[in-house]
Scaffold this motif. Structure first.
Motif, PDB file in Angstrom:
ATOM      1  N   SER A   1      52.037  45.445  39.437  1.00 22.64           N
ATOM      2  CA  SER A   1      50.680  45.862  39.755  1.00 22.64           C
ATOM      3  C   SER A   1      49.883  44.644  40.200  1.00 22.64           C
ATOM      4  O   SER A   1      49.843  43.633  39.499  1.00 22.64           O
ATOM      5  N   VAL A   2      49.246  44.749  41.383  1.00 26.33           N
ATOM      6  CA  VAL A   2      48.471  43.617  41.898  1.00 26.33           C
ATOM      7  C   VAL A   2      46.983  43.916  41.746  1.00 26.33           C
ATOM      8  O   VAL A   2      46.526  45.036  41.970  1.00 26.33           O
ATOM      9  N   CYS A   3      46.235  42.877  41.353  1.00 27.52           N
ATOM     10  CA  CYS A   3      44.859  43.067  40.919  1.00 27.52           C
ATOM     11  C   CYS A   3      43.891  42.179  41.694  1.00 27.52           C
ATOM     12  O   CYS A   3      44.284  41.145  42.253  1.00 27.52           O
ATOM     13  N   SER A   4      42.610  42.594  41.687  1.00 24.79           N
ATOM     14  CA  SER A   4      41.603  41.892  42.480  1.00 24.79           C
ATOM     15  C   SER A   4      41.260  40.513  41.927  1.00 24.79           C
ATOM     16  O   SER A   4      40.635  39.717  42.622  1.00 24.79           O
TER      17      SER A   4
ATOM     18  N   THR B   1      52.424  37.660  33.775  1.00 22.21           N
ATOM     19  CA  THR B   1      51.320  37.636  34.734  1.00 22.21           C
ATOM     20  C   THR B   1      51.540  36.439  35.645  1.00 22.21           C
ATOM     21  O   THR B   1      51.877  35.353  35.176  1.00 22.21           O
ATOM     22  N   LEU B   2      51.354  36.658  36.942  1.00 25.30           N
ATOM     23  CA  LEU B   2      51.581  35.595  37.916  1.00 25.30           C
ATOM     24  C   LEU B   2      50.401  35.524  38.885  1.00 25.30           C
ATOM     25  O   LEU B   2      49.780  36.538  39.205  1.00 25.30           O
ATOM     26  N   PRO B   3      50.111  34.318  39.405  1.00 21.63           N
ATOM     27  CA  PRO B   3      49.016  34.179  40.368  1.00 21.63           C
ATOM     28  C   PRO B   3      49.427  34.672  41.751  1.00 21.63           C
ATOM     29  O   PRO B   3      50.556  34.473  42.189  1.00 21.63           O
ATOM     30  N   ILE B   4      48.479  35.361  42.423  1.00 22.79           N
ATOM     31  CA  ILE B   4      48.686  35.787  43.806  1.00 22.79           C
ATOM     32  C   ILE B   4      47.451  35.394  44.606  1.00 22.79           C
ATOM     33  O   ILE B   4      46.466  34.906  44.053  1.00 22.79           O
ATOM     34  N   GLY B   5      47.482  35.621  45.914  1.00 24.21           N
ATOM     35  CA  GLY B   5      46.350  35.298  46.764  1.00 24.21           C
ATOM     36  C   GLY B   5      45.192  36.263  46.590  1.00 24.21           C
ATOM     37  O   GLY B   5      45.311  37.310  45.941  1.00 24.21           O
ATOM     38  N   ALA B   6      44.057  35.931  47.190  1.00 25.06           N
ATOM     39  CA  ALA B   6      42.837  36.732  47.061  1.00 25.06           C
ATOM     40  C   ALA B   6      42.840  37.917  48.024  1.00 25.06           C
ATOM     41  O   ALA B   6      43.431  37.860  49.100  1.00 25.06           O
ATOM     42  N   GLY B   7      42.159  38.993  47.601  1.00 23.90           N
ATOM     43  CA  GLY B   7      41.973  40.152  48.469  1.00 23.90           C
ATOM     44  C   GLY B   7      43.192  41.038  48.599  1.00 23.90           C
ATOM     45  O   GLY B   7      43.356  41.728  49.605  1.00 23.90           O
ATOM     46  N   CYS B   8      44.031  41.070  47.582  1.00 19.22           N
ATOM     47  CA  CYS B   8      45.257  41.875  47.670  1.00 19.22           C
ATOM     48  C   CYS B   8      44.959  43.361  47.510  1.00 19.22           C
ATOM     49  O   CYS B   8      44.138  43.765  46.698  1.00 19.22           O
ATOM     50  N   ASP B   9      45.661  44.186  48.283  1.00 21.51           N
ATOM     51  CA  ASP B   9      45.528  45.635  48.174  1.00 21.51           C
ATOM     52  C   ASP B   9      46.885  46.323  48.223  1.00 21.51           C
ATOM     53  O   ASP B   9      46.958  47.551  48.164  1.00 21.51           O
ATOM     54  N   GLY B  10      47.965  45.555  48.358  1.00 26.45           N
ATOM     55  CA  GLY B  10      49.274  46.173  48.464  1.00 26.45           C
ATOM     56  C   GLY B  10      50.371  45.282  47.917  1.00 26.45           C
ATOM     57  O   GLY B  10      50.215  44.059  47.816  1.00 26.45           O
ATOM     58  N   VAL B  11      51.488  45.914  47.579  1.00 23.90           N
ATOM     59  CA  VAL B  11      52.649  45.177  47.077  1.00 23.90           C
ATOM     60  C   VAL B  11      53.900  45.974  47.424  1.00 23.90           C
ATOM     61  O   VAL B  11      53.879  47.201  47.470  1.00 23.90           O
TER      62      VAL B  11
END
Length: 340
Positions: free
Chosen positions: A218-221, A238-248
């Motif tokens: 699950s990717v979060c804002s 929990t892992l860091p992702i880039g900003a503004g994610c809406d899909g995975v």
């Protein structure tokens, strides 16, 4: 100061020696100047369905040409492909309807009005042969019999639903954005059977699943990917992702998870085993490319975006203005492995 400098040198050395495994390989231009949301791949026919304002563009992935346009899909959000029924189901957020088309000819079969308000994400579950439509403003799910195209039930969800996945064995999982939860729906009884908090994840949107290890992604804002055991709801990582994610998207061949970030990147996460996950790399894409679809045949990834103009100054009437889309700049990005 010496320790900090030494750490920087080591990090820089590792970064410089690292070799990217994915790259942005090309852009497919598509007509139209409206907004967009989800994409969906028909792996059997090798067609890509692209939500686009009031229509759906269908792209032949063998030629990269638009071969059809499905009209009258006002405020289109999602497309669910049902190969076994030769149908595609399309959610229309601005007129509370579902467009059903022939998967081969793209001709309209039926347009179904629903009671749910602002249908957004949509899922076809082959196990139950039902379509689950997630309504953003009425906080529920409309369930449609995929054989008859008839609405069979509305499921209250107690919050705003986002993307959804199936375990293909009778359970449906859906992100609840404003509650920071994942809910589980029994595809036979059409009842919610589990509700799990995914805090510290905030405002979850995209959701993917590994059917072998039974893991949810699950990717979060708040720039986090939350990895959950789908059997009991326990957060594993929990892992860091880039900003503004809406899909995975999850690639079962390579055991990789791809987070599409609107800032203009993809975060690539490696699943080493059922309990070990790590960020592998960050791939540059283009600003606005926040939704994603995987071609399981070619391992290519597709993301929609466009160029943007200058963002207007905030006003009382529009406190959070968005930059306009540059005319004729809409494209589908193709990201693929550097070595297949």
């Amino acid at each position: 100061m010496k320790k900090i400098l030494l750490s920087f040198i080591i990090i820089a050395s590792v970064s410089n020696s690292y070799s990217q495994t994915y790259k942005l390989s090309k852009k497919i231009s598509t007509s139209g100047n409206d907004g967009w949301d989800y994409l969906a791949v028909d792996d059997v026919a090798q067609h890509l369905f692209v939500s686009h304002g009031t229509m759906v563009n269908v792209i032949d992935l063998k030629s990269d040409k638009t071969i059809a346009t499905i009209p009258d899909t006002k405020g289109v959000h999602g497309i669910a492909v049902a190969n076994d029924l030769n149908k595609a189901f399309i959610s229309n957020g601005k007129d509370n309807s579902i467009t059903i088309v022939n998967l081969k000819t793209f001709e309209l079969l039926e347009k179904v009005k629903i009671a749910g308000v602002k249908p957004d994400a949509i899922l076809y579950d082959q196990f139950s042969r039902k379509v689950f439509v997630y309504n953003a403003e009425s906080n529920d799910a409309t369930v449609i019999d995929a054989n008859t195209n008839k609405v069979v039930k509305t499921i209250p969800l107690g919050g705003k639903p986002e993307f959804s996945v199936t375990n293909t064995k009778g359970l449906i999982y859906v992100n609840i954005e404003d509650k920071n939860e994942i809910k589980t729906i029994d595809a036979s009884t059409l009842k919610v059977v589990n509700t799990w908090s995914i805090a510290p994840g905030d405002e979850p949107s995209g959701l993917a699943i590994d059917l072998v290890t039974n893991r949810l992604f699950s990717v979060c804002s708040n720039n986090l990917m939350i990895i959950v055991n789908a059997a009991n709801g326990r957060i594993l990582k929990t892992l860091p992702i880039g900003a503004g994610c809406d899909g995975v998207a999850f690639d079962p061949k390579k055991n990789l998870i791809f987070s599409s970030n609107g800032e203009g990147t993809i975060t690539v996460v490696k699943e080493s085993n059922a309990n070990t996950f790590s960020v592998l790399e960050t791939v540059k894409t283009q600003k606005g490319a926040r939704t994603i679809a995987l071609n399981k045949t070619t391992n290519q990834l597709y993301l929609s975006t466009a160029d943007f103009g200058t963002k207007p100054e905030p006003t009382v009437e529009n406190p959070k203005p968005r930059a306009g889309i540059v005319p004729n700049s809409f494209v589908v990005l193709v990201v693929e492995p550097i070595s297949k």
